[in-house]
Design an enzyme around this catalytic site. Structure first.
Site, short mmCIF file in Angstrom:
data_model
loop_
_atom_site.label_atom_id
_atom_site.label_comp_id
_atom_site.label_asym_id
_atom_site.label_seq_id
_atom_site.Cartn_x
_atom_site.Cartn_y
_atom_site.Cartn_z
N ASP A 155 0.83 -1.21 0.00
CA ASP A 155 0.00 0.00 0.00
C ASP A 155 0.86 1.26 0.00
OD1 ASP A 155 -2.38 1.39 -0.03
OD2 ASP A 155 -2.63 1.35 2.15
N HIS B 216 2.14 3.44 -9.17
CA HIS B 216 1.85 2.02 -9.45
C HIS B 216 2.98 1.38 -10.27
CE1 HIS B 216 -1.95 2.33 -7.52
NE2 HIS B 216 -2.50 3.10 -8.44
N LEU C 58 10.95 -20.38 -4.98
CA LEU C 58 9.97 -19.55 -4.27
C LEU C 58 8.57 -19.73 -4.86
CD1 LEU C 58 9.60 -17.03 -2.24
CD2 LEU C 58 9.62 -15.67 -4.34
C1 IPE Z 1 -5.29 -2.69 0.08
O1 IPE Z 1 -5.00 -1.35 -0.15
C2 IPE Z 1 -5.33 -3.45 -1.20
C3 IPE Z 1 -4.05 -3.61 -1.89
C4 IPE Z 1 -2.88 -3.22 -1.48
C5 IPE Z 1 -4.13 -4.31 -3.14
P1 IPE Z 1 -6.16 -0.26 -0.26
O2 IPE Z 1 -5.49 1.04 -0.50
O3 IPE Z 1 -7.17 -0.67 -1.24
O4 IPE Z 1 -6.81 -0.31 1.20
P2 IPE Z 1 -7.77 0.72 1.93
O5 IPE Z 1 -8.82 1.11 0.95
O6 IPE Z 1 -6.95 1.90 2.32
O7 IPE Z 1 -8.27 -0.01 3.13
C1 IPE Z 2 -1.65 0.27 -3.33
O1 IPE Z 2 -1.44 1.63 -3.38
C2 IPE Z 2 -1.96 -0.31 -4.69
C3 IPE Z 2 -3.33 -0.81 -4.82
C4 IPE Z 2 -4.25 -0.81 -3.91
C5 IPE Z 2 -3.69 -1.32 -6.11
P1 IPE Z 2 -2.65 2.64 -3.35
O2 IPE Z 2 -3.08 2.93 -4.74
O3 IPE Z 2 -3.73 2.19 -2.44
O4 IPE Z 2 -1.92 3.92 -2.73
P2 IPE Z 2 -2.49 4.94 -1.67
O5 IPE Z 2 -3.00 4.16 -0.50
O6 IPE Z 2 -3.58 5.70 -2.37
O7 IPE Z 2 -1.32 5.80 -1.32
MG MG Z 3 -4.13 2.45 -0.46
#
Ligand code: IPE
Ligand code: IPE
Ligand code: MG
Length: 246
Positions: free
Chosen positions: A19, A36, A130
């Site tokens: 995240d 991303h 792995l």
């Molecule tokens: C969790 O992250 C899902 C992934 C890393 C794929 P999110 O960014 O979607 O989580 P929330 O919405 O903050 O809980």
């Molecule tokens: C995690 O990063 C990737 C996915 C959930 C696909 P985020 O896109 O949730 O990044 P933040 O949380 O907005 O910084």
């Molecule tokens: Mg996120």
């Protein structure tokens, strides 16, 4: 202890909620897409670090069942990035003996992505390095409900009785069956929540939360998490071992 639960100082299976890509990009005045893309690169590096660290299985949360709620262009970008990343990484993963699997609901993917995933799984199926498990359109509640429905159908068909349903029977059909349960969960990005990840399998995992944003994650942060894990006393509901009792 249940399936694969261990006291080893080194985790056999590490699960990661990757995240913070969006915030990493925003902090630099870049579009979320840049976060991303950088995140995909870091995932590549972490796979190598995990292999070097002797971890047996690594599960990466790439897209949750709730992430479909994001703006269409971001969802499209993430799906596209996933497809391109599989294509780009597959030969290298295979050469390094990595066995790749995907968990999640595949029914909403494009045929192109679904085919890419299936081809990657079959190409690496006999590798014994792995085990890399990518969770895409995955939700912990989806996994539990799916298993419950399978068991209900088996009972309805007369293939099993209600009394035969127990934890190990239930576990046997979850997405991660066949692998040891995750010993360690790492979540980057500062949030201390599970966000509907592996609800069943994380019952006794050690939970490591770090403020480091996923695109900044590296071997040093991983080593810190592994050190922290080595210092945990995993009791699984038992009392402390005599030597460790204070
Ligand atoms: C969790 O992250 C899902 C992934 C890393 C794929 P999110 O960014 O979607 O989580 P929330 O919405 O903050 O809980
Ligand atoms: C995690 O990063 C990737 C996915 C959930 C696909 P985020 O896109 O949730 O990044 P933040 O949380 O907005 O910084
Ligand atoms: Mg996120």
């Amino acid at each position: 202890m249940a399936r694969g639960e261990t006291q080893d100082p080194k985790p056999r299976h590490v699960a990661v909620i990757m995240d913070g890509n969006g915030r990493w990009a925003r902090n630099r005045g870049l579009p979320r897409a840049a976060g991303h893309r950088r995140g995909a690169k870091v995932a590549h590096e972490v796979v190598e670090s995990a292999s070097r660290a002797g971890i047996e299985a690594l599960t990466l949360f790439a897209f949750s069942s709730e992430n479909w709620r994001r703006p269409t262009h971001e969802v499209r970008l993430l799906m596209d990035l996933l497809r391109r990343t599989i294509r780009k990484e597959l030969a290298g993963l295979d050469a390094n003996d990595v066995r790749l699997s995907f968990i999640g609901d595949r029914s909403r993917f494009s045929a192109a992505l679904a085919n890419e995933m299936a081809a990657a799984e079959s190409r690496t199926a006999d590798n014994d390095g792995l085990r890399l498990i990518i969770a895409v359109d995955y939700g912990g509640r989806w996994d539990i409900v799916r298993r419950a429905r399978d068991l209900a159908a088996a009972v309805q068909a007369g293939d099993m009785t209600v009394d035969e349903i127990d934890e190990s029977q239930f576990s046997a059909g979850m997405s991660l069956s066949g692998w040891p349960v995750p010993d360690l969960l790492i979540r980057t990005g500062g949030e201390c929540r599970i966000s509907n990840f592996l609800l069943w399998d994380l019952a006794y995992s050690e939970l490591f939360f770090t403020d480091v944003l996923w695109p900044d994650f590296d071997e040093t942060v991983l080593a810190g998490a592994l050190d922290w894990f080595a210092g945990r006393e995993r009791r699984f509901g038992l009392v402390a071992a005599p030597a460790a009792r204070r």
